[in-house]
Design an enzyme around this catalytic site. Structure first.
Site, PDB file in Angstrom:
ATOM      1  N   ALA A  71       0.753  -1.250  -0.001  1.00  0.00           N
ATOM      2  CA  ALA A  71      -0.096   0.027  -0.023  1.00  0.00           C
ATOM      3  C   ALA A  71       0.817   1.353  -0.010  1.00  0.00           C
ATOM      4  O   ALA A  71       0.688   2.142  -0.836  1.00  0.00           O
ATOM      5  CB  ALA A  71      -0.953   0.066   1.321  1.00  0.00           C
ATOM      6  N   HIS A  77      -7.520  -3.477   3.197  1.00  0.00           N
ATOM      7  CA  HIS A  77      -8.719  -4.657   3.685  1.00  0.00           C
ATOM      8  C   HIS A  77     -10.075  -4.034   3.897  1.00  0.00           C
ATOM      9  O   HIS A  77     -10.390  -3.555   2.752  1.00  0.00           O
ATOM     10  CB  HIS A  77      -7.974  -5.111   5.231  1.00  0.00           C
ATOM     11  CG  HIS A  77      -6.572  -5.789   5.219  1.00  0.00           C
ATOM     12  ND1 HIS A  77      -6.486  -6.479   4.279  1.00  0.00           N
ATOM     13  CD2 HIS A  77      -5.968  -5.466   6.393  1.00  0.00           C
ATOM     14  CE1 HIS A  77      -4.970  -6.603   4.461  1.00  0.00           C
ATOM     15  NE2 HIS A  77      -4.857  -6.424   5.743  1.00  0.00           N
TER      16      HIS A  77
END
Length: 284
Positions: free
Chosen positions: A112, A152
């Site tokens: 990320a 997530h």
């Protein structure tokens, strides 16, 4: 008698769903497994120290890990429409959103964050702080930080905090490369056979069998998945699994390996990671 395989992965639903059969001795011929559950920023560091035989890490961390580990072609998280989000309190869009601001990220060697650095190359934030991913949205909502990089299940819940998506880095990645986004990788120690009698190729076969078992009987892992899903409700758990467990979980394939090569190649060209060549491994 061979020692158990020491394994670490996150408590997130995609990991517990995928590895339920392996952890619970339901993969024929597979050795016993002991498991530690930890967020990926923790497992990245543990892998760098060589603490586990099998471990889930960020693809972005591979350049620092392949001296000890082999990338398995299965069990990880790649996909489309599943990238990290940049969240802010105000509705805004584009890399300039974070220029000169304070941004929280879920780990400094996560995929990320690497995607974020590539995306925001010309609009650097004033400060980047590392926080556990479950703390990021509340901190942005409370005004403690200007923006947050989330992963997530936050894709499904950020609106509850009154936040806005300034960017979807998965969409950005796919539009510029045409490839899936490589998020989490499964690694096996290169010397695995010396301690456990299991080669990395055999470990890959066991992991793939666990993936197949999860798909064959999704209900079998339900209690295990929910017990580790923290405060995630059932529908979000199902969305999470549906998004992150896909054909690339069973096998990286040509597109999966191409995505990893592209991510780390771009990052190396930008001077963000050391150059690395990703070896291919076939399961037995």
């Amino acid at each position: 008698m061979a020692e158990p395989i020491r394994m670490a992965f996150s408590p997130c639903p995609n990991d517990t769903f995928v590895f339920h059969a392996l952890v619970h001795g339901q993969v024929p011929g597979a050795p016993a497994v002991t498991v530690d559950y930890a967020d990926v920023d923790v497992t990245n560091g543990a892998a760098e120290r060589g603490e586990y035989d099998l471990v889930k890490v960020s693809y972005a961390a591979l350049p620092w890990l392949l001296d000890k580990y082999t990338l398995l072609p299965c069990g990880g998280a790649l996909g489309r429409g599943c990238g990290p989000l940049v969240l802010t309190r105000e509705a805004s869009a584009g890399p300039e959103t974070v220029a000169g601001k304070t941004v929280a990220v879920p780990g400094d060697r996560t995929t990320a964050y690497l995607l974020f650095r590539l995306w925001a190359a010309e609009h650097a934030p004033a400060e980047v702080v590392v926080r556990p991913f479950h703390e990021i949205m509340p901190a942005v909502a409370a005004g403690e930080i200007d923006a947050g990089l989330v992963i997530h299940e936050a894709r499904f819940t950020y609106q509850r905090y009154g936040l806005h998506a300034a960017a979807d880095l998965g969409d950005w990645w796919e539009s510029t490369t045409g490839l899936p986004i490589p998020l989490g990788a499964i690694l096996a120690r290169t010397d695995l056979a010396e301690r456990t009698g299991v080669t990395p190729a055999a470990a890959a076969a066991h992991v793939r069998a666990s993936v197949n078992a999860a798909w064959a009987d999704p209900a079998a892992s339900r209690q295990y998945v929910l017990s580790h899903a923290q405060e995630m409700e059932g529908p979000v758990v199902d969305q999470h699994i549906g998004l992150y467990v896909n054909e690339f979980t069973r096998d990286l394939g040509t597109d999966g390996y191409a995505a990893v090569d592209e991510l780390l190649g771009r990052a190396a060209t930008a001077g963000l990671v050391p150059p690395v060549v990703i070896p291919r491994l076939s399961a037995v």
